[in-house]
Write a protein that holds these residues in place. Structure first.
Motif, PDB file in Angstrom:
ATOM      1  N   MET A 239       0.835  -1.284  -0.001  1.00  0.00           N
ATOM      2  CA  MET A 239       0.114  -0.065   0.121  1.00  0.00           C
ATOM      3  C   MET A 239       0.841   1.084   0.176  1.00  0.00           C
ATOM      4  SD  MET A 239      -3.060   0.148   2.678  1.00  0.00           S
ATOM      5  CE  MET A 239      -3.985  -1.265   2.323  1.00  0.00           C
ATOM      6  N   GLY A 240       2.172   1.151  -0.390  1.00  0.00           N
ATOM      7  CA  GLY A 240       3.130   2.358  -0.487  1.00  0.00           C
ATOM      8  C   GLY A 240       3.002   2.831  -1.715  1.00  0.00           C
ATOM      9  N   MET A 241       4.177   3.319  -2.116  1.00  0.00           N
ATOM     10  CA  MET A 241       4.281   4.013  -3.475  1.00  0.00           C
ATOM     11  C   MET A 241       4.237   2.991  -4.558  1.00  0.00           C
ATOM     12  SD  MET A 241       7.663   6.095  -3.183  1.00  0.00           S
ATOM     13  CE  MET A 241       7.623   7.422  -4.453  1.00  0.00           C
ATOM     14  N   GLY A 242       3.004   3.308  -5.424  1.00  0.00           N
ATOM     15  CA  GLY A 242       3.055   2.627  -6.699  1.00  0.00           C
ATOM     16  C   GLY A 242       1.697   1.762  -6.677  1.00  0.00           C
ATOM     17  N   GLU A 243       1.353   1.016  -7.840  1.00  0.00           N
ATOM     18  CA  GLU A 243       0.225   0.295  -7.968  1.00  0.00           C
ATOM     19  C   GLU A 243       0.878  -1.163  -8.232  1.00  0.00           C
ATOM     20  OE1 GLU A 243      -3.432  -0.226  -7.967  1.00  0.00           O
ATOM     21  OE2 GLU A 243      -2.613  -2.155  -8.626  1.00  0.00           O
ATOM     22  N   PRO A 244       0.503  -1.974  -7.118  1.00  0.00           N
ATOM     23  CA  PRO A 244       1.216  -3.372  -7.090  1.00  0.00           C
ATOM     24  C   PRO A 244       0.923  -4.225  -8.162  1.00  0.00           C
ATOM     25  CG  PRO A 244      -0.354  -3.314  -5.056  1.00  0.00           C
ATOM     26  CD  PRO A 244      -0.049  -1.874  -5.906  1.00  0.00           C
TER      27      PRO A 244
ATOM     28  N   THR B 244      -5.087  -2.191  -4.505  1.00  0.00           N
ATOM     29  CA  THR B 244      -5.278  -1.768  -5.791  1.00  0.00           C
ATOM     30  C   THR B 244      -5.988  -0.545  -5.874  1.00  0.00           C
ATOM     31  OG1 THR B 244      -5.734  -2.416  -8.037  1.00  0.00           O
ATOM     32  CG2 THR B 244      -6.935  -3.734  -6.354  1.00  0.00           C
ATOM     33  N   CYS B 245      -5.912   0.220  -6.896  1.00  0.00           N
ATOM     34  CA  CYS B 245      -6.982   1.061  -7.207  1.00  0.00           C
ATOM     35  C   CYS B 245      -8.031   0.750  -8.003  1.00  0.00           C
ATOM     36  CB  CYS B 245      -6.293   2.538  -7.882  1.00  0.00           C
ATOM     37  SG  CYS B 245      -5.416   1.995  -9.603  1.00  0.00           S
ATOM     38  N   GLY B 246      -8.022  -0.669  -8.360  1.00  0.00           N
ATOM     39  CA  GLY B 246      -8.945  -1.130  -9.440  1.00  0.00           C
ATOM     40  C   GLY B 246      -8.682  -1.641 -10.631  1.00  0.00           C
TER      41      GLY B 246
ATOM     42  N   LEU C 185      -6.719  -9.034  -1.188  1.00  0.00           N
ATOM     43  CA  LEU C 185      -7.046  -7.991  -1.778  1.00  0.00           C
ATOM     44  C   LEU C 185      -7.850  -6.947  -1.553  1.00  0.00           C
ATOM     45  CD1 LEU C 185      -6.026  -7.550  -5.033  1.00  0.00           C
ATOM     46  CD2 LEU C 185      -8.188  -8.350  -5.739  1.00  0.00           C
ATOM     47  N   ALA C 186      -7.375  -5.646  -1.433  1.00  0.00           N
ATOM     48  CA  ALA C 186      -8.152  -4.521  -1.002  1.00  0.00           C
ATOM     49  C   ALA C 186      -8.263  -3.652  -2.218  1.00  0.00           C
ATOM     50  CB  ALA C 186      -7.459  -3.747   0.107  1.00  0.00           C
ATOM     51  N   VAL C 187      -9.477  -3.338  -2.671  1.00  0.00           N
ATOM     52  CA  VAL C 187      -9.677  -2.641  -3.660  1.00  0.00           C
ATOM     53  C   VAL C 187     -10.270  -1.071  -2.981  1.00  0.00           C
ATOM     54  CG1 VAL C 187     -10.919  -1.845  -5.747  1.00  0.00           C
ATOM     55  CG2 VAL C 187     -10.685  -4.502  -5.403  1.00  0.00           C
ATOM     56  N   SER C 188      -9.304  -0.138  -3.319  1.00  0.00           N
ATOM     57  CA  SER C 188      -9.625   1.271  -2.850  1.00  0.00           C
ATOM     58  C   SER C 188     -10.524   2.034  -3.669  1.00  0.00           C
ATOM     59  CB  SER C 188      -8.337   1.946  -2.775  1.00  0.00           C
ATOM     60  OG  SER C 188      -8.291   3.067  -2.035  1.00  0.00           O
ATOM     61  N   LEU C 189     -11.642   2.291  -3.162  1.00  0.00           N
ATOM     62  CA  LEU C 189     -12.763   3.047  -4.054  1.00  0.00           C
ATOM     63  C   LEU C 189     -12.650   4.460  -3.927  1.00  0.00           C
ATOM     64  CD1 LEU C 189     -15.686   0.583  -3.236  1.00  0.00           C
ATOM     65  CD2 LEU C 189     -14.127   0.828  -5.174  1.00  0.00           C
ATOM     66  N   THR C 190     -12.337   5.009  -2.809  1.00  0.00           N
ATOM     67  CA  THR C 190     -12.316   6.211  -2.438  1.00  0.00           C
ATOM     68  C   THR C 190     -13.571   7.125  -2.209  1.00  0.00           C
ATOM     69  OG1 THR C 190     -10.103   6.552  -3.359  1.00  0.00           O
ATOM     70  CG2 THR C 190     -11.415   8.633  -3.004  1.00  0.00           C
ATOM     71  N   THR C 191     -14.491   6.666  -3.321  1.00  0.00           N
ATOM     72  CA  THR C 191     -15.859   7.091  -3.102  1.00  0.00           C
ATOM     73  C   THR C 191     -16.757   6.140  -3.775  1.00  0.00           C
ATOM     74  OG1 THR C 191     -17.514   8.839  -3.872  1.00  0.00           O
ATOM     75  CG2 THR C 191     -15.461   8.788  -5.134  1.00  0.00           C
ATOM     76  N   ALA C 192     -18.199   5.976  -3.490  1.00  0.00           N
ATOM     77  CA  ALA C 192     -18.897   5.103  -4.197  1.00  0.00           C
ATOM     78  C   ALA C 192     -19.557   5.675  -5.365  1.00  0.00           C
ATOM     79  CB  ALA C 192     -19.854   4.585  -3.227  1.00  0.00           C
ATOM     80  N   ASP C 193     -19.381   7.337  -5.499  1.00  0.00           N
ATOM     81  CA  ASP C 193     -19.985   7.900  -6.524  1.00  0.00           C
ATOM     82  C   ASP C 193     -19.141   7.850  -7.817  1.00  0.00           C
ATOM     83  OD1 ASP C 193     -21.856  10.845  -6.551  1.00  0.00           O
ATOM     84  OD2 ASP C 193     -20.356  10.557  -8.297  1.00  0.00           O
TER      85      ASP C 193
ATOM     86  N   LYS D  60     -14.179 -14.529  -1.068  1.00  0.00           N
ATOM     87  CA  LYS D  60     -14.237 -14.384  -0.021  1.00  0.00           C
ATOM     88  C   LYS D  60     -13.419 -13.009   0.530  1.00  0.00           C
ATOM     89  CE  LYS D  60     -14.874 -19.062   1.462  1.00  0.00           C
ATOM     90  NZ  LYS D  60     -14.257 -20.156   1.761  1.00  0.00           N
ATOM     91  N   GLU D  61     -12.293 -12.930  -0.094  1.00  0.00           N
ATOM     92  CA  GLU D  61     -11.350 -11.977   0.451  1.00  0.00           C
ATOM     93  C   GLU D  61     -11.356 -10.608  -0.010  1.00  0.00           C
ATOM     94  OE1 GLU D  61      -9.863 -12.394   3.030  1.00  0.00           O
ATOM     95  OE2 GLU D  61      -9.814 -14.614   3.535  1.00  0.00           O
ATOM     96  N   ILE D  62     -12.003 -10.401  -1.327  1.00  0.00           N
ATOM     97  CA  ILE D  62     -12.108  -9.058  -1.864  1.00  0.00           C
ATOM     98  C   ILE D  62     -12.850  -8.312  -1.052  1.00  0.00           C
ATOM     99  CG2 ILE D  62     -13.134  -7.809  -3.573  1.00  0.00           C
ATOM    100  CD1 ILE D  62     -11.837  -8.980  -5.702  1.00  0.00           C
ATOM    101  N   TYR D  63     -12.247  -7.026  -0.710  1.00  0.00           N
ATOM    102  CA  TYR D  63     -13.135  -6.236   0.150  1.00  0.00           C
ATOM    103  C   TYR D  63     -12.972  -4.710  -0.563  1.00  0.00           C
ATOM    104  CZ  TYR D  63      -9.157  -5.342   3.285  1.00  0.00           C
ATOM    105  OH  TYR D  63      -7.758  -5.140   3.722  1.00  0.00           O
ATOM    106  N   PHE D  64     -13.961  -4.027  -0.540  1.00  0.00           N
ATOM    107  CA  PHE D  64     -13.853  -2.794  -1.016  1.00  0.00           C
ATOM    108  C   PHE D  64     -13.567  -1.772   0.094  1.00  0.00           C
ATOM    109  CE2 PHE D  64     -15.749  -5.283  -4.079  1.00  0.00           C
ATOM    110  CZ  PHE D  64     -15.306  -4.845  -5.163  1.00  0.00           C
TER     111      PHE D  64
END
Ligand code: SF4
Length: 264
Positions: A159-164, A195-197, A214-222, A254-258
């Protein structure tokens, strides 16, 4: 061993056998000994006491350090995060962070790239653009640097610099080494990739069958707001993300969470 041998930049992200060839040891058990020392966080050849003195001296004079990178600054701001600025072999600087919780658990937050091409509006790294991908050994080395300050670190987040997922090859190789039971032995269930998605990356990771979280970073649901804040949304929108979270193999489903982090 020969004084004129071309030595590798780093001894990390190598198996015991690869180490043998890389530094020119004759006996396979010495490769295993070196591997063990490196993966218990020992970074000074002089401390690798079961290796013959001649080998320790040779490695010290030929390489200085088994690491290609060095910590140039440690910042503790009184919160639960300790930031390490790390200088790479080519002078580029990345950041790794130790996150400590109240139960004494430490998590290593690792970078996967220098800069990032994803251009999220709220992110300082995003303003740099992509400078380069990190090599597998540069990712493992961040964890080794963290072990010097927090020897009981048990969890890892990318979750540091960059998109893994944009540097999947080297991140996955690093995961293999971080997880190896005879090496650092970090459980895959204790590793989270954020990931940013990047949809193709998520699908490719699922194919590889590496059961990290795996964590998908949504930032907003809009959707419209996300288009503005995270340009990746214009290629892979929320519907697309929702769609692909279903056919993933069982462990990923099971593990994906937003994760929704609202921009300030
Ligand atoms: S993907 Fe992550 S590192 Fe890259 S710009 Fe977005 S928030 Fe920053």
């Amino acid at each position: 061993m020969s004084e004129n041998r071309k030595m590798p930049k780093s001894l990390y992200a190598k198996s015991a056998n690869e180490l043998l060839g890389a530094v020119g040891l004759d006996k396979s058990f010495q490769g295993k000994q070196l591997y063990k020392w490196l993966n218990t966080g020992v970074v000074d050849f002089k401390e690798m006491t079961n290796l013959p003195k001649t080998i320790r001296e040779f490695l010290s004079s030929a390489m200085g350090s088994p690491l290609s990178s060095k910590v140039i600054e440690v910042q503790e701001d009184g919160s639960d995060a300790t930031k390490l600025a790390i200088e790479l072999f080519d002078g580029k600087i990345i950041e790794a962070v130790i996150l400590s919780d109240d139960n004494g658990r430490s998590t290593a937050c690792l970078s996967s790239q220098v800069g990032c091409a994803m251009g999220c509006a709220f992110c300082r790294t995003g303003t740099m653009g992509l400078v380069r991908n990190l090599f597998d050994y540069e990712i493992v080395e961040q964890f080794i640097h963290i072990l010097q300050l927090a020897p009981h670190t048990t969890h890892i987040v990318f979750m540091g610099m960059g998109e893994p997922l944009a540097n999947r090859e080297h991140v996955c190789k690093a995961i293999e080494h971080l997880h190896h039971p005879e090496g650092l032995n970090i459980s895959l269930r204790r590793m989270t990739m954020s990931t940013c998605g990047l949809v193709p990356g998520i699908l490719a990771l699922a194919e590889l069958n590496i059961p990290v979280r795996l964590a998908v970073s949504l930032t907003t649901a809009d959707e419209n707001q996300r288009d503005l804040l995270m340009p990746i949304n214009r290629r892979y929108g929320l519907d697309e993300l929702k769609k692909i979270s279903h056919p993933l193999p069982e462990h990923h489903e099971k593990e994906i969470y937003f994760r929704i982090r609202y921009a300030e």
